[in-house]
Scaffold this motif. Structure first.
Motif, short mmCIF file in Angstrom:
data_model
loop_
_atom_site.label_atom_id
_atom_site.label_comp_id
_atom_site.label_asym_id
_atom_site.label_seq_id
_atom_site.Cartn_x
_atom_site.Cartn_y
_atom_site.Cartn_z
N PHE A 1 0.82 -1.21 0.00
CA PHE A 1 0.00 0.00 0.00
C PHE A 1 0.86 1.26 0.00
O PHE A 1 0.48 2.27 -0.60
CB PHE A 1 -0.93 0.00 1.21
N LEU A 2 2.01 1.21 0.65
CA LEU A 2 2.90 2.38 0.67
C LEU A 2 3.43 2.70 -0.72
O LEU A 2 3.78 3.85 -1.00
CB LEU A 2 4.07 2.14 1.63
N PRO B 1 10.25 1.09 4.80
CA PRO B 1 10.73 0.42 6.01
C PRO B 1 12.05 -0.32 5.86
O PRO B 1 12.67 -0.69 6.86
CB PRO B 1 9.59 -0.57 6.34
N SER B 2 12.50 -0.55 4.63
CA SER B 2 13.77 -1.23 4.44
C SER B 2 14.96 -0.33 4.71
O SER B 2 16.09 -0.82 4.84
CB SER B 2 13.86 -1.79 3.01
N TYR C 1 13.14 -5.37 7.99
CA TYR C 1 12.48 -4.08 7.97
C TYR C 1 12.46 -3.49 9.37
O TYR C 1 12.35 -4.20 10.37
CB TYR C 1 11.05 -4.22 7.45
N LEU C 2 12.55 -2.17 9.40
CA LEU C 2 12.42 -1.48 10.68
C LEU C 2 10.96 -1.36 11.07
O LEU C 2 10.09 -1.18 10.21
CB LEU C 2 13.04 -0.09 10.61
N SER D 1 11.64 3.56 12.84
CA SER D 1 11.73 4.52 11.74
C SER D 1 11.47 5.94 12.22
O SER D 1 12.13 6.89 11.79
CB SER D 1 10.73 4.15 10.64
N VAL D 2 10.49 6.10 13.13
CA VAL D 2 10.21 7.43 13.68
C VAL D 2 11.41 7.95 14.46
O VAL D 2 11.75 9.14 14.39
CB VAL D 2 8.95 7.38 14.56
N LEU D 3 12.08 7.06 15.21
CA LEU D 3 13.27 7.48 15.96
C LEU D 3 14.37 7.97 15.01
O LEU D 3 15.12 8.90 15.35
CB LEU D 3 13.79 6.33 16.82
#
Length: 307
Positions: free
Chosen positions: A49-50, A247-248, A267-268, A273-275
């Motif tokens: 979806f991303l 995310p990769s 994947y994170l 990822s936000v960090l």
């Protein structure tokens, strides 16, 4: 003032033109993403979806690329004549004469413009997701929804920075054309030329013109060029949203071979990822506040003479 400025934006022909332009580019990017979705799935079948927001196809850039490039245009269009047009038209004198605080004028203009930007960006993001679901039948996972939400928040802050910068030039410059040209010049510099300048400076400070220098200066050269590029809001935003929407991506800095030893590919999570991009959001907010603070101080110290 906020309600007045918001109504002026929403009922103006300028807003309608911007809305049509942005929605047209969004639909074009969605068409390109859907047409190239099968190829993107073949290379990576996760987080499909991303890919509606990040994939490109048929020589059409992705929605994320369109926003990074055209987003500043929305901000500068909404704010380049926020103050000087009022001054040249004689309406600023009447506004100041009203029983309202003077700072309410510029704060109302900035908040109204930011609200319009938020409405525009979130409706576009929801539209792309809705059309993507109806066209492909894909249902987003919760992590994908959260990543898209953070991406849209980043986009609003990014465009709001350009709005604040255009309001600053509107305060400083007496004519709307001058303020518009000044903001456009900065937009072009940060978008196109900043990477060239960063590369030239990095090669001067840490030359890699021969094998010896390439061995000893490659790390420092790349690190300096990366840090110089991060001065640009365009690069800062592009790096952040690429990390959130992909995310990769596991690191945004230089990764050495010793750090890669023993690392497990994967994947994170959303939180990790936000960090990674939290400093980018802080930097964009700081740039926005600095630009608006400059506009606020400049406006409060200006003398408004009656005609």
């Amino acid at each position: 003032m906020y309600r007045k400025e918001l109504a002026d934006h929403l009922t103006s022909k300028r807003f309608l033109i911007i809305l049509i332009l942005i929605y047209a580019t969004s639909i074009a990017s969605l068409y390109g993403a859907i047409s190239g979705l099968s190829e993107a799935i073949e290379s990576d079948s996760n987080f499909i979806f991303l890919k509606l927001y990040t994939s490109s196809g048929n020589s059409i850039p992705s929605f994320m690329s369109f926003i990074a490039l055209l987003g500043p245009f929305v901000g500068l269009t909404l704010g380049f004549d926020a103050i000087n047009s009022e001054r040249s038209g004689g309406t600023l004198n009447r506004l100041v004469a009203q029983p309202i605080y003077r700072d309410s004028i510029i704060i109302g203009k900035f908040l109204a413009g930011t609200t319009v930007i938020a409405i525009m960006i979130f409706t576009m993001g929801i539209l792309i997701g809705t059309v993507g679901v109806l066209t492909t039948g894909l249902a987003p996972e919760m992590e994908e929804v959260l990543r898209i939400l953070v991406f849209l928040i980043f986009t609003v802050v990014y465009i709001a920075f350009w709005l604040a910068l255009s309001i600053l030039f509107s305060v400083v410059c007496r004519h709307s054309a001058t303020s518009a040209l000044a903001v456009i010049a900065l937009w072009i510099f940060f978008t196109i030329f900043m990477s060239l300048v960063a590369n030239i400076i990095a090669n001067i400070v840490y030359p890699i013109d021969n094998d010896y220098n390439a061995i000893y200066n490659a790390y420092d050269n790349y690190t300096l060029e990366l840090n110089l590029n991060r001065i640009s809001p365009y690069y800062l935003y592009s790096e952040a949203v690429s990390t959130i929407m992909n995310p990769s991506v596991r690191s945004i800095n230089v990764v050495t071979m010793s750090q890669l030893q023993g690392a497990i590919s994967g994947y994170l999570s959303f939180g990790q990822s936000v960090l990674l991009v939290w400093p980018h959001l802080t930097g964009l907010i700081a740039l926005m506040l600095v630009a608006f603070t400059g506009a606020y101080i400049g406006f409060m110290r200006q003398e408004v003479r009656s005609n």
